[in-house]
Design a protein around this motif. Structure first.
Motif, short mmCIF file in Angstrom:
data_model
loop_
_atom_site.label_atom_id
_atom_site.label_comp_id
_atom_site.label_asym_id
_atom_site.label_seq_id
_atom_site.Cartn_x
_atom_site.Cartn_y
_atom_site.Cartn_z
N LYS A 52 0.80 -1.21 0.00
CA LYS A 52 0.00 0.00 0.00
C LYS A 52 0.84 1.27 0.00
O LYS A 52 0.33 2.34 0.21
CB LYS A 52 -0.95 -0.02 1.20
CG LYS A 52 -1.97 -1.14 1.10
CD LYS A 52 -2.91 -1.14 2.27
CE LYS A 52 -3.84 -2.33 2.19
NZ LYS A 52 -4.66 -2.45 3.38
N HIS A 63 -3.42 7.84 -0.85
CA HIS A 63 -3.21 7.30 0.49
C HIS A 63 -4.44 7.42 1.37
O HIS A 63 -4.48 6.84 2.44
CB HIS A 63 -2.03 8.01 1.16
CG HIS A 63 -0.73 7.75 0.50
ND1 HIS A 63 -0.05 6.58 0.66
CD2 HIS A 63 0.01 8.51 -0.33
CE1 HIS A 63 1.07 6.62 -0.04
NE2 HIS A 63 1.12 7.78 -0.65
N SER A 64 -5.45 8.16 0.94
CA SER A 64 -6.61 8.38 1.79
C SER A 64 -7.49 7.14 1.91
O SER A 64 -8.24 7.01 2.87
CB SER A 64 -7.42 9.57 1.30
OG SER A 64 -7.93 9.31 0.01
N VAL A 66 -6.36 4.08 2.25
CA VAL A 66 -5.65 3.04 3.00
C VAL A 66 -6.19 2.98 4.43
O VAL A 66 -6.28 4.00 5.10
CB VAL A 66 -4.13 3.32 3.01
CG1 VAL A 66 -3.41 2.30 3.89
CG2 VAL A 66 -3.58 3.29 1.60
N LYS A 67 -6.54 1.77 4.88
CA LYS A 67 -7.02 1.59 6.25
C LYS A 67 -5.85 1.08 7.08
O LYS A 67 -5.30 0.03 6.81
CB LYS A 67 -8.17 0.58 6.28
CG LYS A 67 -8.74 0.37 7.66
CD LYS A 67 -9.95 -0.53 7.60
CE LYS A 67 -10.60 -0.83 8.91
NZ LYS A 67 -10.00 -0.50 10.13
N LEU A 68 -5.48 1.87 8.08
CA LEU A 68 -4.39 1.47 8.96
C LEU A 68 -4.88 0.45 9.97
O LEU A 68 -6.01 0.52 10.45
CB LEU A 68 -3.82 2.70 9.67
CG LEU A 68 -3.23 3.76 8.75
CD1 LEU A 68 -2.77 4.97 9.54
CD2 LEU A 68 -2.08 3.20 7.93
N ARG A 104 1.42 8.51 14.15
CA ARG A 104 0.61 9.60 13.60
C ARG A 104 1.37 10.91 13.70
O ARG A 104 2.13 11.13 14.64
CB ARG A 104 -0.73 9.72 14.33
CG ARG A 104 -1.57 8.46 14.18
CD ARG A 104 -3.00 8.68 14.64
NE ARG A 104 -3.76 7.44 14.64
CZ ARG A 104 -4.43 6.96 13.62
NH1 ARG A 104 -4.43 7.60 12.47
NH2 ARG A 104 -5.09 5.83 13.71
N VAL A 116 -0.85 12.29 8.63
CA VAL A 116 -0.40 11.01 8.09
C VAL A 116 -0.37 9.95 9.20
O VAL A 116 -0.34 10.28 10.38
CB VAL A 116 1.00 11.12 7.44
CG1 VAL A 116 0.95 11.97 6.19
CG2 VAL A 116 2.02 11.65 8.42
N ASP A 119 1.08 2.18 9.98
CA ASP A 119 0.75 1.07 10.88
C ASP A 119 1.91 0.07 10.99
O ASP A 119 2.96 0.25 10.39
CB ASP A 119 -0.55 0.39 10.47
CG ASP A 119 -0.47 -0.39 9.16
OD1 ASP A 119 0.63 -0.57 8.61
OD2 ASP A 119 -1.53 -0.82 8.68
N ASN A 123 1.98 0.16 6.21
CA ASN A 123 1.00 0.86 5.39
C ASN A 123 1.01 2.34 5.73
O ASN A 123 1.00 2.71 6.90
CB ASN A 123 -0.40 0.30 5.60
CG ASN A 123 -0.49 -1.16 5.21
OD1 ASN A 123 0.08 -1.58 4.21
ND2 ASN A 123 -1.22 -1.94 5.99
N ALA A 125 -0.87 6.11 5.31
CA ALA A 125 -2.16 6.71 4.98
C ALA A 125 -2.12 8.20 5.24
O ALA A 125 -1.48 8.66 6.18
CB ALA A 125 -3.28 6.08 5.81
N GLN A 127 -4.70 11.14 6.21
CA GLN A 127 -6.05 11.13 6.78
C GLN A 127 -6.72 12.48 6.73
O GLN A 127 -6.20 13.47 6.54
CB GLN A 127 -5.97 10.62 8.21
CG GLN A 127 -5.45 9.20 8.16
CD GLN A 127 -4.65 8.80 9.38
OE1 GLN A 127 -4.15 9.62 10.11
NE2 GLN A 127 -4.52 7.52 9.57
#
Length: 127
Positions: A52, A63-64, A66-68, A104, A116, A119, A123, A125, A127
């Motif tokens: 990802k 990247h929005s 992507v689920k962390l 985060r 951002v 995880d 990954n 993301a 946000q």
């Protein structure tokens, strides 16, 4: 008498069947192979999931979606910064690991400051 005994000992040692074995998980890497996420490959936390991460130049919108995932994150702050940078986010600030094990903070992307996250699988993301 020594030669037959030595030969017998060597045969017993080599014939014991104690050879290293390799177990293949998921789909082997090949030009037409699926990503580990698509193939249901190794689900271990021992290797980060880089499926990802998008290369530099990708939009923050990429990247929005992507689920962390929650999990025990072993990345150091320096490693988190490096992964964010590889994903196209520069000058990461205020990076802190939250209670879910997700790094985060904020970073610059296309001249804008965006929230951002990273995880335990690697990954990234926005946000």
């Amino acid at each position: 008498m020594r030669t037959p005994l030595a030969a017998l000992a060597l045969t017993a040692l080599l014939g014991s069947g104690a050879y290293a074995q390799t177990t293949v998980t998921g789909t082997p890497a090949a030009p037409d192979a699926k990503t580990s996420q698509q193939s249901g490959g190794q689900q271990s936390v021992t290797r980060p999931n880089t499926d990802k991460m998008t290369p530099d130049g990708a939009t923050a919108n990429a990247h929005s979606a992507v689920k962390l995932e929650k999990g025990a994150n072993s990345f150091t702050e320096g490693e988190a910064r490096s992964r964010l940078e590889k994903a196209g986010f520069k000058d990461a600030k205020d990076l802190k690991k939250d209670g879910d094990g997700i790094w985060r903070g904020t970073a610059m992307h296309e001249g804008k400051s965006v929230p951002v996250g990273l995880d335990f699988k690697g990954n990234v993301a926005a946000q």
